[in-house]
Design a protein around this motif. Structure first.
Motif, PDB file in Angstrom:
ATOM      1  N   ALA A 402     -42.217 -48.652 -13.255  1.00 56.35           N
ATOM      2  CA  ALA A 402     -43.407 -48.026 -12.686  1.00 56.35           C
ATOM      3  C   ALA A 402     -44.666 -48.329 -13.492  1.00 56.35           C
ATOM      4  N   TYR A 403     -44.581 -48.294 -14.829  1.00 54.27           N
ATOM      5  CA  TYR A 403     -45.796 -48.327 -15.634  1.00 54.27           C
ATOM      6  C   TYR A 403     -45.959 -49.568 -16.511  1.00 54.27           C
ATOM      7  N   GLU A 404     -44.887 -50.326 -16.720  1.00 54.21           N
ATOM      8  CA  GLU A 404     -45.005 -51.497 -17.585  1.00 54.21           C
ATOM      9  C   GLU A 404     -44.491 -52.781 -16.944  1.00 54.21           C
ATOM     10  N   GLY A 405     -43.699 -52.650 -15.887  1.00 53.44           N
ATOM     11  CA  GLY A 405     -43.068 -53.815 -15.289  1.00 53.44           C
ATOM     12  C   GLY A 405     -41.676 -54.002 -15.853  1.00 53.44           C
ATOM     13  N   LEU A 406     -40.784 -54.508 -15.041  1.00 56.06           N
ATOM     14  CA  LEU A 406     -39.387 -54.649 -15.448  1.00 56.06           C
ATOM     15  C   LEU A 406     -38.905 -56.039 -15.060  1.00 56.06           C
ATOM     16  N   GLY A 407     -38.692 -56.898 -16.073  1.00 56.89           N
ATOM     17  CA  GLY A 407     -38.240 -58.258 -15.805  1.00 56.89           C
ATOM     18  C   GLY A 407     -39.233 -59.005 -14.915  1.00 56.89           C
ATOM     19  N   PRO A 408     -38.732 -59.577 -13.825  1.00 54.85           N
ATOM     20  CA  PRO A 408     -39.626 -60.324 -12.922  1.00 54.85           C
ATOM     21  C   PRO A 408     -40.514 -59.442 -12.053  1.00 54.85           C
ATOM     22  N   TRP A 409     -40.275 -58.108 -12.065  1.00 56.86           N
ATOM     23  CA  TRP A 409     -41.042 -57.203 -11.215  1.00 56.86           C
ATOM     24  C   TRP A 409     -42.247 -56.644 -11.975  1.00 56.86           C
ATOM     25  N   SER A 410     -43.402 -56.741 -11.377  1.00 56.04           N
ATOM     26  CA  SER A 410     -44.611 -56.190 -11.981  1.00 56.04           C
ATOM     27  C   SER A 410     -44.600 -54.668 -11.854  1.00 56.04           C
ATOM     28  N   ALA A 411     -45.488 -54.000 -12.598  1.00 57.46           N
ATOM     29  CA  ALA A 411     -45.558 -52.537 -12.584  1.00 57.46           C
ATOM     30  C   ALA A 411     -45.800 -52.024 -11.163  1.00 57.46           C
ATOM     31  N   ARG A 412     -45.077 -50.971 -10.806  1.00 58.03           N
ATOM     32  CA  ARG A 412     -45.163 -50.394  -9.456  1.00 58.03           C
ATOM     33  C   ARG A 412     -45.271 -48.873  -9.594  1.00 58.03           C
ATOM     34  N   PRO A 413     -46.472 -48.377  -9.920  1.00 55.32           N
ATOM     35  CA  PRO A 413     -46.644 -46.938 -10.166  1.00 55.32           C
ATOM     36  C   PRO A 413     -46.653 -46.127  -8.879  1.00 55.32           C
ATOM     37  N   GLU A 414     -45.468 -45.943  -8.304  1.00 56.54           N
ATOM     38  CA  GLU A 414     -45.316 -45.185  -7.071  1.00 56.54           C
ATOM     39  C   GLU A 414     -44.169 -44.193  -7.216  1.00 56.54           C
ATOM     40  N   VAL A 415     -44.203 -43.156  -6.423  1.00 54.04           N
ATOM     41  CA  VAL A 415     -43.140 -42.151  -6.446  1.00 54.04           C
ATOM     42  C   VAL A 415     -41.802 -42.775  -6.069  1.00 54.04           C
ATOM     43  N   SER A 416     -41.807 -43.670  -5.081  1.00 58.86           N
ATOM     44  CA  SER A 416     -40.560 -44.272  -4.600  1.00 58.86           C
ATOM     45  C   SER A 416     -39.871 -45.116  -5.661  1.00 58.86           C
ATOM     46  N   THR A 417     -40.618 -45.614  -6.647  1.00 62.07           N
ATOM     47  CA  THR A 417     -40.008 -46.406  -7.726  1.00 62.07           C
ATOM     48  C   THR A 417     -38.967 -45.589  -8.471  1.00 62.07           C
ATOM     49  N   PHE A 418     -39.290 -44.352  -8.760  1.00 67.50           N
ATOM     50  CA  PHE A 418     -38.376 -43.482  -9.501  1.00 67.50           C
ATOM     51  C   PHE A 418     -37.146 -43.137  -8.661  1.00 67.50           C
ATOM     52  N   TRP A 419     -37.335 -42.863  -7.381  1.00 72.01           N
ATOM     53  CA  TRP A 419     -36.204 -42.490  -6.531  1.00 72.01           C
ATOM     54  C   TRP A 419     -35.282 -43.679  -6.279  1.00 72.01           C
ATOM     55  N   ALA A 420     -35.835 -44.868  -6.114  1.00 76.36           N
ATOM     56  CA  ALA A 420     -35.004 -46.055  -5.871  1.00 76.36           C
ATOM     57  C   ALA A 420     -34.143 -46.377  -7.088  1.00 76.36           C
ATOM     58  N   THR A 421     -34.740 -46.344  -8.272  1.00 75.74           N
ATOM     59  CA  THR A 421     -33.995 -46.675  -9.491  1.00 75.74           C
ATOM     60  C   THR A 421     -32.936 -45.622  -9.791  1.00 75.74           C
ATOM     61  N   SER A 422     -33.274 -44.363  -9.587  1.00 78.20           N
ATOM     62  CA  SER A 422     -32.299 -43.294  -9.820  1.00 78.20           C
ATOM     63  C   SER A 422     -31.138 -43.374  -8.836  1.00 78.20           C
ATOM     64  N   SER A 423     -31.408 -43.763  -7.614  1.00 78.61           N
ATOM     65  CA  SER A 423     -30.338 -43.910  -6.622  1.00 78.61           C
ATOM     66  C   SER A 423     -29.365 -45.004  -7.033  1.00 78.61           C
ATOM     67  N   PHE A 424     -29.888 -46.114  -7.536  1.00 78.50           N
ATOM     68  CA  PHE A 424     -29.018 -47.200  -8.002  1.00 78.50           C
ATOM     69  C   PHE A 424     -28.121 -46.729  -9.145  1.00 78.50           C
ATOM     70  N   ALA A 425     -28.691 -45.977 -10.090  1.00 79.60           N
ATOM     71  CA  ALA A 425     -27.899 -45.477 -11.220  1.00 79.60           C
ATOM     72  C   ALA A 425     -26.797 -44.544 -10.743  1.00 79.60           C
ATOM     73  N   LEU A 426     -27.101 -43.711  -9.761  1.00 79.63           N
ATOM     74  CA  LEU A 426     -26.097 -42.769  -9.260  1.00 79.63           C
ATOM     75  C   LEU A 426     -24.969 -43.463  -8.517  1.00 79.63           C
ATOM     76  N   VAL A 427     -25.242 -44.594  -7.902  1.00 80.27           N
ATOM     77  CA  VAL A 427     -24.176 -45.352  -7.253  1.00 80.27           C
ATOM     78  C   VAL A 427     -23.111 -45.744  -8.278  1.00 80.27           C
ATOM     79  N   ILE A 428     -23.551 -46.220  -9.432  1.00 78.19           N
ATOM     80  CA  ILE A 428     -22.603 -46.624 -10.491  1.00 78.19           C
ATOM     81  C   ILE A 428     -21.855 -45.409 -11.025  1.00 78.19           C
ATOM     82  N   VAL A 429     -22.569 -44.307 -11.241  1.00 75.70           N
ATOM     83  CA  VAL A 429     -21.929 -43.078 -11.725  1.00 75.70           C
ATOM     84  C   VAL A 429     -20.851 -42.617 -10.757  1.00 75.70           C
ATOM     85  N   THR A 430     -21.153 -42.624  -9.479  1.00 77.55           N
ATOM     86  CA  THR A 430     -20.203 -42.144  -8.468  1.00 77.55           C
ATOM     87  C   THR A 430     -18.945 -42.999  -8.433  1.00 77.55           C
TER      88      THR A 430
END
Length: 446
Positions: A402-430
């Motif tokens: 969201a605030y610094e950029g991650l790898g090839p992706w530039s910074a994306r300061p949006e609410v959906s950035t947090f929800w998308a990344t958290s959803s991916f993490a929960l898939v692995i946890v589940t």
């Protein structure tokens, strides 16, 4: 089918009560939103801090559920009552810790760079809730006892009645009227304090006078602290409480990081978080009901029945999570408009709710698995998985993106950035948790 009926009946009763409790927060969100957008943003930050602290302490007490379920399954009623009295020492200790943490929230506010304009209301809100945390945890202990005994109806009735008290009090304290000045978001906290105190007093009354508790001899003079019992509580409760803290803080810390994006972002996230929390009540109820059955059968030395109860709980959870997620995705625009009269906030929230639907689907399954794993005394592995995936990948990865950029992706300061990344993490946890439950239940049976 027999286990399914018992789990559904138990879970349904718990769910109604939990929905009533969750409606406290939904009502506060609606009322604060009608007061002004700044009050809603302050509520988002304040409730995130409160929930992060409270849920960890509540998780420690909730870990008593499999202990008391096993004692019930083994027919050790008097020992169960003694265990409840010993748990009072633990509850009072963690209540004090919670109060101190809420009275001095500066470390949370500074670490997450919450805007100065919001900090005053947030601090005042948390100071009132610091007084409310003790009554709330003591009533939660009473609720856990009833759930372990397979009779949650009394707790649910009290929670429904409490909702009828909470809503008018929140409206009155927050918006003012009848000679009382408007207190804004702090009014929501005062209403919560009154309701939690009432719930505690009603729980004490029932415990003292209802004959259903007589066989357990709970209402007896307090024994001295029994340190072996306290160590048993802590071995199970501390990892469970820390796991819940990691899980919830990974969820609630999003509000603090998102708050720097402005009032619209914070308010839209509060809407998404409120709906996600409301939907979470279904797997929470199923987790409580499933673990009560698994713990009962393990106490009765019936590992095969315990495995069946675990499988049944997971199947029911998957079916209900699919229905809930689908309904949210299809009705996201109408729900967003219900929560805010501000068009910009509603549009932003509607775009985030697509990710909330995916988040809930995997969150539901992992939550039920976590409850079942506690019955098998597996707490450290889930804690490690939570730390790596939810804090490291979900929250940390979202912040970087969201605030610094991650790898090839530039910074994306949006609410959906947090929800998308958290959803991916929960898939692995589940995936990890479901595999662990299936393997552990099978090994215990063999």
């Amino acid at each position: 089918m027999f286990e399914a009926r018992i789990i559904l009946r138990h879970a349904g009763t718990v769910l109604i009560g939990q929905l009533a409790v969750m409606s406290f927060g939904i009502a506060d969100t609606l009322i604060a939103g009608r007061y002004d957008a700044s009050a809603l943003a302050a509520l988002s930050v304040g409730s995130a801090i409160y929930i992060s602290i409270y849920v960890a302490l509540n998780g420690l007490m909730q870990a008593m559920l499999p202990v008391w379920s096993e004692l019930r399954g083994a027919g050790q009623h008097v020992a169960l009552g003694k265990s409840v009295r010993q748990a009072l020492y633990l509850c009072l200790s963690v209540s004090l810790l919670g109060m101190l943490a809420l009275l001095w929230p500066g470390i949370w506010l500074e670490a997450t760079q919450v805007p100065e304009a919001l900090q005053g209301d947030v601090r005042a809100y948390l100071q009132v809730l610091a007084v409310a945390v003790g009554p709330s945890l003591l009533f939660r202990m009473y609720a856990t006892l009833n759930q372990s005994l397979g009779m949650p109806l009394r707790v649910t009735a009290l929670q429904i009645a409490a909702l009828g008290i909470k809503i008018p009090l929140s409206i009155w304290f927050t918006l003012g009227g009848w000679g009382l000045a408007a207190h804004g978001v702090v009014g929501c906290a005062w209403a919560t304090l009154v309701v939690n105190t009432w719930l505690l007093l009603m729980g004490i009354y029932h415990l003292r006078h209802h004959p259903v508790y007589v066989p357990y001899r709970i209402w007896q003079p307090m024994e001295a602290v029994h340190w072996p019992t306290q160590r048993q509580f802590l071995r199970l409760g501390v990892p469970s409480g820390l796991s819940l803290m990691v899980e919830v803080t990974a969820f609630t810390m999003m509000a603090l990081f998102i708050s720097r994006q402005g009032v619209v972002a914070a308010a839209s996230h509060q809407i998404a978080a409120s709906l996600a929390s409301l939907m979470y009540m279904v797997p929470l109820a199923l987790g409580i009901a499933s673990s009560a059955r698994v713990g009962f059968w393990l106490g009765a030395s019936q590992a095969h029945h315990a495995e069946q109860a675990a499988h049944t709980g997971l199947k029911i959870c998957l079916a209900l999570a699919l229905l809930s997620s689908g309904g949210l995705a299809l009705n996201r625009e109408g729900l967003a408009q219900l929560f805010s009269a501000n068009a910009e906030v509603a549009i932003t929230a509607a775009s985030v709710l697509v990710w909330v639907a995916l988040y809930h689907l995997v969150d539901a399954l992992q939550a039920v698995c976590a409850f079942i794993l506690r019955c098998y005394r597996i707490t450290l592995i889930p804690l490690a998985i939570y730390c790596v995936m939810l804090w490291g990948v979900g929250l940390g990865g979202a912040y970087l993106w969201a605030y610094e950029g991650l790898g090839p992706w530039s910074a994306r300061p949006e609410v959906s950035t947090f929800w998308a990344t958290s959803s991916f993490a929960l898939v692995i946890v589940t995936l990890c948790f479901v595999s662990l439950v299936l393997w552990t239940a099978k090994q215990r049976r063999l």
